[in-house]
Enzyme design. Sequence first.
Site, PDB file in Angstrom:
ATOM      1  N   CYS A   1      -6.496   7.571  -9.681  1.00  0.00           N
ATOM      2  CA  CYS A   1      -7.235   8.829  -9.588  1.00  0.00           C
ATOM      3  C   CYS A   1      -7.692   9.384 -10.927  1.00  0.00           C
ATOM      4  O   CYS A   1      -8.849   9.785 -11.082  1.00  0.00           O
ATOM      5  CB  CYS A   1      -6.407   9.868  -8.852  1.00  0.00           C
ATOM      6  SG  CYS A   1      -4.804  10.216  -9.620  1.00  0.00           S
TER       7      CYS A   1
ATOM      8  N   ASP B   1     -10.746   9.948  -4.030  1.00  0.00           N
ATOM      9  CA  ASP B   1     -10.777   9.726  -5.480  1.00  0.00           C
ATOM     10  C   ASP B   1     -10.604   8.261  -5.860  1.00  0.00           C
ATOM     11  O   ASP B   1     -10.896   7.858  -6.977  1.00  0.00           O
ATOM     12  CB  ASP B   1      -9.745  10.602  -6.190  1.00  0.00           C
ATOM     13  CG  ASP B   1      -8.314  10.350  -5.725  1.00  0.00           C
ATOM     14  OD1 ASP B   1      -8.110   9.529  -4.799  1.00  0.00           O
ATOM     15  OD2 ASP B   1      -7.396  10.981  -6.281  1.00  0.00           O
TER      16      ASP B   1
ATOM     17  N   GLU C   1      -7.101  12.133  -1.462  1.00  0.00           N
ATOM     18  CA  GLU C   1      -6.531  11.247  -2.474  1.00  0.00           C
ATOM     19  C   GLU C   1      -6.054   9.930  -1.874  1.00  0.00           C
ATOM     20  O   GLU C   1      -5.519   9.892  -0.760  1.00  0.00           O
ATOM     21  CB  GLU C   1      -5.363  11.949  -3.180  1.00  0.00           C
ATOM     22  CG  GLU C   1      -5.791  13.242  -3.846  1.00  0.00           C
ATOM     23  CD  GLU C   1      -4.780  13.738  -4.865  1.00  0.00           C
ATOM     24  OE1 GLU C   1      -3.995  12.919  -5.387  1.00  0.00           O
ATOM     25  OE2 GLU C   1      -4.777  14.944  -5.144  1.00  0.00           O
ATOM     26  N   ASP C   2      -6.265   8.861  -2.634  1.00  0.00           N
ATOM     27  CA  ASP C   2      -5.732   7.537  -2.296  1.00  0.00           C
ATOM     28  C   ASP C   2      -6.096   7.135  -0.874  1.00  0.00           C
ATOM     29  O   ASP C   2      -5.245   6.694  -0.090  1.00  0.00           O
ATOM     30  CB  ASP C   2      -4.201   7.532  -2.450  1.00  0.00           C
ATOM     31  CG  ASP C   2      -3.751   7.862  -3.864  1.00  0.00           C
ATOM     32  OD1 ASP C   2      -4.610   7.865  -4.763  1.00  0.00           O
ATOM     33  OD2 ASP C   2      -2.550   8.121  -4.054  1.00  0.00           O
TER      34      ASP C   2
END
Length: 612
Positions: free
Chosen positions: A83, A250, A44-45
Amino acid sequence: MNHHITRRGFLAYAGLGAGMLALPRFAFARRAQQKPNVLWITIEDAGCQLGCYGDTAAKTPFLDQFSQECVRFTNAYSSSGVCGPSRSCVAGGMFPATMGADHFHCRARVPTGMKLYPEYLRDGGYYCTNNEKNDFQFDFDWVGVWDRNSTDDFLWRTRPGQTPFFHVRNYMDTHEGRYRYNRIGYLSITDHKPEDMPVPPYFPDTPKVRRCLTGYYQQMTLVDGYIRDLIQELKNDGLYEDTIIFFFSDNGGPMPRQKRWCYDSGLRIPLMIRIPEKFRRPGQGAPGSVDDQLISFCDFAPTLLNLCSLPNETVNLVDSSESAHRQALQRLRAEHIRWIRESSDVLFIPEATLRQWAAQYGSEYAVIEALGNDRQGAWLAAVEQAEEGLAGMAGMIASLDDTDPVVRYWSCQGLGNIGPDAALSESKLTTLLNDPNKDVRIAAARALMLMDKPTQAIEAFKLLAADNDAAVRLLALNEIEWLGYRSMPLLDTLQARLNAEKFNDAYKALTSAIETIPVAVTARRGKQIDMQQVGYAMHLRGTQLRITFAQPFSGGIRIFNAGGKQCCAEKVSGSRQAAIDTGAFARGWYTVRMYGKHAGREAIFSGPFLLE
């Protein structure tokens, strides 16, 4: 090493599409068709702050090494800077703005008739598991979509028997809420120091910014170790070479001006794909290669279904009689024509002709400007007339006398598509075999072959396939291959040219034509031709495909369906006969390809057959 493919090419690459099919490698042992397992590893990120992406401050030893087993994509982009909307795009294969899922933390309704990718996978026999994030922004019971949705690790171990699995493993450790923690690193090398951090030019170079960057890089190292352990468990289970692995983020980075912002810093993501050799088609990206084509999250769902052999796309809506489909077709065609005009599209000009005009007017782009929109309009009219079939035949015959070679070319193409019913054009087409424009000669020869008037066309093709202009040779060879069994009288000429042709696109087309011209069988089931002339004969008896060779044959036999998917593989050793059971095959066209030694000499045989 760059592999230049389009977005559809990405589907073919990752999805084992038929378009990537080249000479098959031998795999003589016959076995049931194995579906690949698929593991999606998402973080993520996270932008491209990995060593394998050239970031010297990153300490990601496992992913750097893993990239050498993958194709690494350098221009992959999420569909949103945050996301939730991006994940909705992955799940549905549509842009979030199209589905109304672009507002963060919304609950968009799934469009009527639309399935999300786990549903297609489960319908196709896959055991689908998720650990554990379901933040897809749909008003939908995601827990019920999965066979298993849990925080437990290694959920593929819960599948029944040897069922193929699809597993998503999501790591939140790089999320924007985590990089501020400055947690103790997972590996001994996580001694990231603020003074070593590369500060992007859009941030002030302050101690606080450097501390945040240090925390982010540390979390990237942490997740690198987690992924190492995950893949080691897959190896321990003996599944590594049975599993296609995707690794991606994402959205872009976690910091201000990154996450939620539609700049490269918020959209560009790392993407690596590893396909085991058993599932990799010849010509697909080699391990350790780099691809710089533009990739979108919209590509992921269809790619996933394609590599799992689920989206067959066997219904051609162009032929549909339903009013809604006809209206949609007309609307799309009108938009297509509008775009052709607006963008000064030149690609319906045959290549050799386009190159000649480009040399005359300065560039390919300058051709439309030099010749004018009226000429472009005449070309478009010729293309549209060629699509009309018998209704447009009189106009096509009249257009054979047009002064514009592109108009003559497309008129020949349209008459050839009509076939024997266009015999009224034979005289004019025969005259065009000596047209000043060689692209027109090729189109005229093709048309005569399709009208079963091959005598002079074959002689024309012999000359055109040996032309000094590589673009002329390439078009001639592509048409020869497309004509299939009709081109059999040209086989000796093609084989004689192998040593004369340099390794280029024309050489590839030449070898492909030699391979695929159906020298063994006509296009009708059960009808044989002279075995001594072509080396073997083939016919169907019941559900058995029987192949008889003129001389002992040693090598491999493979059968492919019309979509290019291999259906079976057999090995023959010094025999004059082979029998293959087709009882489990669906109706339709198939191609048999044989590679090996025939009468002591290297041989390539190929031919189609039809299961009715």
